[in-house]
Design a protein around this motif. Structure first.
Motif, PDB file in Angstrom:
ATOM      1  N   MET A   1       0.812  -1.204   0.000  1.00 27.71           N
ATOM      2  CA  MET A   1       0.000   0.000   0.000  1.00 27.71           C
ATOM      3  C   MET A   1       0.853   1.265   0.000  1.00 27.71           C
ATOM      4  O   MET A   1       0.335   2.363  -0.080  1.00 27.71           O
ATOM      5  CB  MET A   1      -0.924   0.011   1.222  1.00 27.71           C
ATOM      6  N   ASN A   2       2.169   1.132   0.148  1.00 25.65           N
ATOM      7  CA  ASN A   2       3.027   2.311   0.152  1.00 25.65           C
ATOM      8  C   ASN A   2       3.679   2.514  -1.199  1.00 25.65           C
ATOM      9  O   ASN A   2       4.067   1.559  -1.868  1.00 25.65           O
ATOM     10  CB  ASN A   2       4.134   2.174   1.209  1.00 25.65           C
ATOM     11  N   GLU A   3       3.812   3.749  -1.591  1.00 23.46           N
ATOM     12  CA  GLU A   3       4.642   4.097  -2.730  1.00 23.46           C
ATOM     13  C   GLU A   3       5.347   5.395  -2.375  1.00 23.46           C
ATOM     14  O   GLU A   3       4.706   6.437  -2.162  1.00 23.46           O
ATOM     15  CB  GLU A   3       3.825   4.284  -4.003  1.00 23.46           C
ATOM     16  N   ILE A   4       6.675   5.326  -2.270  1.00 23.88           N
ATOM     17  CA  ILE A   4       7.480   6.479  -1.905  1.00 23.88           C
ATOM     18  C   ILE A   4       8.599   6.619  -2.925  1.00 23.88           C
ATOM     19  O   ILE A   4       9.364   5.677  -3.156  1.00 23.88           O
ATOM     20  CB  ILE A   4       8.092   6.331  -0.495  1.00 23.88           C
ATOM     21  N   LEU A   5       8.686   7.781  -3.554  1.00 23.69           N
ATOM     22  CA  LEU A   5       9.779   8.086  -4.462  1.00 23.69           C
ATOM     23  C   LEU A   5      10.708   9.081  -3.771  1.00 23.69           C
ATOM     24  O   LEU A   5      10.252  10.032  -3.127  1.00 23.69           O
ATOM     25  CB  LEU A   5       9.255   8.679  -5.771  1.00 23.69           C
ATOM     26  N   PHE A   6      11.998   8.849  -3.937  1.00 21.15           N
ATOM     27  CA  PHE A   6      13.004   9.666  -3.259  1.00 21.15           C
ATOM     28  C   PHE A   6      14.059  10.107  -4.262  1.00 21.15           C
ATOM     29  O   PHE A   6      14.428   9.359  -5.166  1.00 21.15           O
ATOM     30  CB  PHE A   6      13.657   8.860  -2.132  1.00 21.15           C
ATOM     31  N   PHE A   7      14.562  11.342  -4.107  1.00 20.22           N
ATOM     32  CA  PHE A   7      15.672  11.811  -4.918  1.00 20.22           C
ATOM     33  C   PHE A   7      16.379  12.946  -4.184  1.00 20.22           C
ATOM     34  O   PHE A   7      15.804  13.605  -3.313  1.00 20.22           O
ATOM     35  CB  PHE A   7      15.217  12.255  -6.313  1.00 20.22           C
ATOM     36  N   GLY A   8      17.654  13.156  -4.536  1.00 18.38           N
ATOM     37  CA  GLY A   8      18.444  14.193  -3.886  1.00 18.38           C
ATOM     38  C   GLY A   8      19.536  13.614  -3.012  1.00 18.38           C
ATOM     39  O   GLY A   8      20.019  12.499  -3.237  1.00 18.38           O
ATOM     40  N   LEU A   9      19.937  14.381  -1.989  1.00 18.71           N
ATOM     41  CA  LEU A   9      21.042  13.997  -1.117  1.00 18.71           C
ATOM     42  C   LEU A   9      20.689  12.751  -0.316  1.00 18.71           C
ATOM     43  O   LEU A   9      19.701  12.730   0.416  1.00 18.71           O
ATOM     44  CB  LEU A   9      21.384  15.153  -0.181  1.00 18.71           C
ATOM     45  N   GLN A  11      22.408  11.231   2.165  1.00 19.18           N
ATOM     46  CA  GLN A  11      23.246  11.113   3.364  1.00 19.18           C
ATOM     47  C   GLN A  11      22.793  12.162   4.381  1.00 19.18           C
ATOM     48  O   GLN A  11      22.044  13.072   4.064  1.00 19.18           O
ATOM     49  CB  GLN A  11      24.735  11.287   3.038  1.00 19.18           C
ATOM     50  N   TYR A  12      23.205  11.984   5.598  1.00 25.60           N
ATOM     51  CA  TYR A  12      22.786  12.851   6.725  1.00 25.60           C
ATOM     52  C   TYR A  12      21.280  12.829   6.945  1.00 25.60           C
ATOM     53  O   TYR A  12      20.660  13.871   7.038  1.00 25.60           O
ATOM     54  CB  TYR A  12      23.269  14.285   6.534  1.00 25.60           C
ATOM     55  N   PRO A  13      20.657  11.667   7.114  1.00 24.47           N
ATOM     56  CA  PRO A  13      21.206  10.323   7.100  1.00 24.47           C
ATOM     57  C   PRO A  13      21.139   9.691   5.712  1.00 24.47           C
ATOM     58  O   PRO A  13      20.498  10.221   4.812  1.00 24.47           O
ATOM     59  CB  PRO A  13      20.265   9.583   8.055  1.00 24.47           C
ATOM     60  N   LYS A  14      21.768   8.530   5.589  1.00 26.91           N
ATOM     61  CA  LYS A  14      21.714   7.772   4.331  1.00 26.91           C
ATOM     62  C   LYS A  14      20.470   6.899   4.362  1.00 26.91           C
ATOM     63  O   LYS A  14      20.361   5.967   5.157  1.00 26.91           O
ATOM     64  CB  LYS A  14      22.964   6.916   4.167  1.00 26.91           C
ATOM     65  N   LEU A  15      19.533   7.206   3.478  1.00 25.70           N
ATOM     66  CA  LEU A  15      18.263   6.489   3.478  1.00 25.70           C
ATOM     67  C   LEU A  15      18.329   5.192   2.691  1.00 25.70           C
ATOM     68  O   LEU A  15      17.803   4.169   3.107  1.00 25.70           O
ATOM     69  CB  LEU A  15      17.167   7.376   2.889  1.00 25.70           C
ATOM     70  N   ILE A  16      18.930   5.253   1.507  1.00 27.34           N
ATOM     71  CA  ILE A  16      18.948   4.088   0.634  1.00 27.34           C
ATOM     72  C   ILE A  16      20.379   3.555   0.577  1.00 27.34           C
ATOM     73  O   ILE A  16      21.285   4.188   0.027  1.00 27.34           O
ATOM     74  CB  ILE A  16      18.453   4.447  -0.785  1.00 27.34           C
ATOM     75  N   LYS A  17      20.559   2.385   1.162  1.00 24.63           N
ATOM     76  CA  LYS A  17      21.894   1.781   1.216  1.00 24.63           C
ATOM     77  C   LYS A  17      22.291   1.253  -0.154  1.00 24.63           C
ATOM     78  O   LYS A  17      21.452   0.966  -1.004  1.00 24.63           O
ATOM     79  CB  LYS A  17      21.907   0.662   2.256  1.00 24.63           C
ATOM     80  N   ASN A  18      23.585   1.142  -0.338  1.00 27.75           N
ATOM     81  CA  ASN A  18      24.153   0.636  -1.601  1.00 27.75           C
ATOM     82  C   ASN A  18      23.778   1.524  -2.791  1.00 27.75           C
ATOM     83  O   ASN A  18      23.732   1.059  -3.930  1.00 27.75           O
ATOM     84  CB  ASN A  18      23.712  -0.809  -1.867  1.00 27.75           C
ATOM     85  N   LYS A  19      23.473   2.782  -2.503  1.00 26.58           N
ATOM     86  CA  LYS A  19      23.199   3.757  -3.551  1.00 26.58           C
ATOM     87  C   LYS A  19      24.107   4.956  -3.332  1.00 26.58           C
ATOM     88  O   LYS A  19      24.581   5.210  -2.231  1.00 26.58           O
ATOM     89  CB  LYS A  19      21.726   4.200  -3.519  1.00 26.58           C
TER      90      LYS A  19
END
Length: 589
Positions: A1-9, A11-19
């Motif tokens: 039921m979730n759809e989240i798109l992310f872009f930008g910095l 780090q501080y914190p690092k949300l998506i690992k291995n990216k």
């Protein structure tokens, strides 16, 4: 039921690992350790990000020295209804009306501990909070008495008092009375307050003209709340401040009554980020941003402002942005600045047919687009609190294992809709208001006179639990059974109304949703855009089907309530509120 798109910095914190540390285009974000609970809100600061779920729980990602940077659950006993994050401060508003906050400007001795800052308000009768907004280093509280308090940094006089006299406060100070809305930004050091007369005031950092006070106001810091004289005509929907610019969304009522009100975008502040594309020319008053991207048949749903960038979501599923882009916070695939609005390419959205259920949020140097359909859980919780108390029960039946269940009949019917499975919720969430109302009408009244395709789409789901369906028919479809009145006490007065009114008018017309939780303030919470007087009329009508004799009806009140009646199809209810208003207005004159 979730759809989240992310872009930008990233780090501080690092949300998506291995990216990489910069996400150049919108990509899917998923929680690693959370189930698929529906997201309600996202709020980001410089060093933390909070995700609030619709069950009233929240998790936060914090800047840490280790590489894992796993989310942490926020340990607050009360259910959370809103979160807001600034530079190094976080604030949480609970359903009970309390505000818990932490951070360098709130509790420097222990920046990790949440403290109840609403309890620090000197006036004990002013401690029920209805809304919270963050600036970069300040937090603003709107109380149930429509007073605004500020706490935290006052380095730019963003709390409305002299910055040299009071550079910081750990205790909320009263800024203004009779306020209807607070507008600021999680990266800004300035604030706007809209009073009950729809007059706008601002204070704080004005180095680049971001308060819209005209070029004749030369002070870099506005020490006291100052009335902003040159506001465009129309209803202020939102104002959000960045570090050096501000964006305002205004709604103008069209002359053609059959058309939706048109929304326009206005901006002021620093030339590189204000969206006008004029080099070396700041804008010192709110001026309309005109673009071919805002077509006649398109309308702006939502805006969000980050440190130096702005995002706009439109009714035609366009994501538009402008401003600083060094950290890829515009999601254009490059790091080029965009001085004028540009459309951002999006992957195909899972729930694209209902863009009104999407929201955008700009962090300091990153951005989110996320799906958050209307929530129905609050109503269920409120009804349970009211009707599952034994003295309110009006039906009992025996389950297969012999258990006696006492309940309110309408609760059972409501749960027929709620607890079948998530598929029905998803179908309803993705329908238009008209189709959603038709579905609810069928569920509540067993009326299948709707679009056949729509009927067969949901019929199988509704009938999936035959025992519940049989129980519903046995309990509800007896036309000879009288519907008892329900009496509720509010503000030392008793209101009597048919039990069905509450659910039909609250859930079916959720845009005018009124919660009836018996909270600490003993006050019905208002989730509409009505003014105080119109809300009092609406509240009394909800409970009594009447218009108060002592209330004078003006043309302004009629016009205001008419907009809500038309938009949310309240004219389907009986009696018709608008007819009552007109009759009383005519009798007065």
């Amino acid at each position: 039921m979730n759809e989240i798109l992310f872009f930008g910095l990233n780090q501080y914190p690092k949300l998506i690992k291995n990216k990489p540390n910069k996400i150049t285009k919108p990509i899917q974000f998923k929680f690693e350790n959370e189930n698929e609970k529906q997201i309600k809100q996202i709020s980001t600061g410089h060093f933390s990000i909070i995700f609030l779920f619709k069950d009233g729980k929240a998790i936060e990602y914090l800047k840490k020295n280790n590489s894992k940077q796993n989310p942490e659950k926020i340990q607050i006993e009360e259910n959370i209804q809103k979160v807001t994050v600034g530079n190094e401060n976080e604030a949480i508003l609970t359903i009970e009306g309390n505000v818990f906050a932490k951070g360098e400007d709130i509790n420097p001795q222990n920046t990790k501990e949440f403290i109840n800052i609403s309890s620090l308000i000197e006036d004990k009768n002013d401690r029920i909070i209805e809304d919270i907004v963050s600036g970069a280093r300040s937090i603003y509280l709107l109380t149930s008495n429509q007073n605004v308090y500020g706490i935290g940094s006052n380095g730019y006089a963003q709390l409305g008092v002299d910055s040299e006299t009071l550079p910081k406060t750990k205790k909320p100070i009263l800024m203004m009375k009779n306020v209807s809305k607070i507008f600021s930004g999680n990266t800004s050091n300035h604030v706007f307050l809209l009073n009950s007369n729809q007059e706008l005031f601002g204070c704080g950092n004005n180095e680049q003209g971001q308060l819209g006070l005209r070029k004749s106001i030369k002070e870099d810091t506005i020490q006291k709340l100052t009335k902003i004289q040159n506001i465009p005509k129309g209803k202020i929907i939102d104002i959000q401040g960045g570090n050096k610019h501000s964006i305002m969304l205004i709604e103008n009522q069209n002359q053609n009554e059959n058309e939706n009100p048109k929304r326009k975008l206005y901006s002021c502040g620093y030339y590189e980020y204000n969206g006008f594309g004029k080099k070396y020319q700041n804008t010192y008053e709110f001026t309309e941003i005109k673009s071919s991207l805002f077509e006649n048949n398109d309308n702006i749903i939502e805006i969000s402002v980050g440190y130096f960038h702005t995002l706009i979501l439109t009714s035609n599923s366009k994501l538009i942005g402008f401003g600083y882009n060094k950290f890829c916070e515009l999601g254009t695939g490059d790091t080029n600045k965009q001085s004028i609005p540009i459309q951002i390419e999006l992957p195909k959205l899972k729930f694209n047919e209902n863009v009104f259920n999407y929201h955008i949020h700009c962090g300091f140097f990153n951005s989110f687009l996320y799906y958050s359909p209307p929530s129905f859980s609050n109503l269920e919780e409120d009804l349970i609190k009211l009707f599952e108390r034994k003295e309110f029960c009006d039906i009992s039946f025996k389950t297969e294992n012999g258990e006696i269940i006492e309940a309110h009949k309408l609760i059972l019917k409501y749960r027929l809709n709620q607890n079948q499975n998530e598929k029905l919720q998803e179908i309803i969430s993705n329908k238009s208001i008209k189709e959603s109302n038709q579905i609810f009408e069928m569920i509540y009244s067993n009326n299948s006179k709707i679009n056949p395709k729509l009927y067969f789409e949901i019929k199988e789901i509704i009938n999936s639990n035959e025992k519940i369906e049989e129980t519903m028919k046995r309990i509800y479809l007896n036309e000879n059974e009288n519907e008892n009145d329900f009496i509720i006490e509010r503000k030392e007065k008793q209101y009597k109304f048919p039990k069905l009114i509450l659910i039909m008018r609250s859930e079916l017309y959720r845009g005018m949703f009124l919660s009836v939780t018996e909270d600490k303030s003993n006050k019905v919470r208002d989730y509409s855009e009505l003014s105080n007087k119109s809300f009092q009329i609406f509240e009394y009508w909800i409970y009594s089907n009447q218009i108060k004799d002592e209330i004078e009806i003006t043309q302004e009140i009629i016009d205001e309530i008419q907009i809500g009646i038309d938009y949310f199809q309240l004219n389907q209810t009986n009696p018709n509120l608008f007819d009552l208003l007109i009759n009383k207005f005519n009798n007065q004159n």
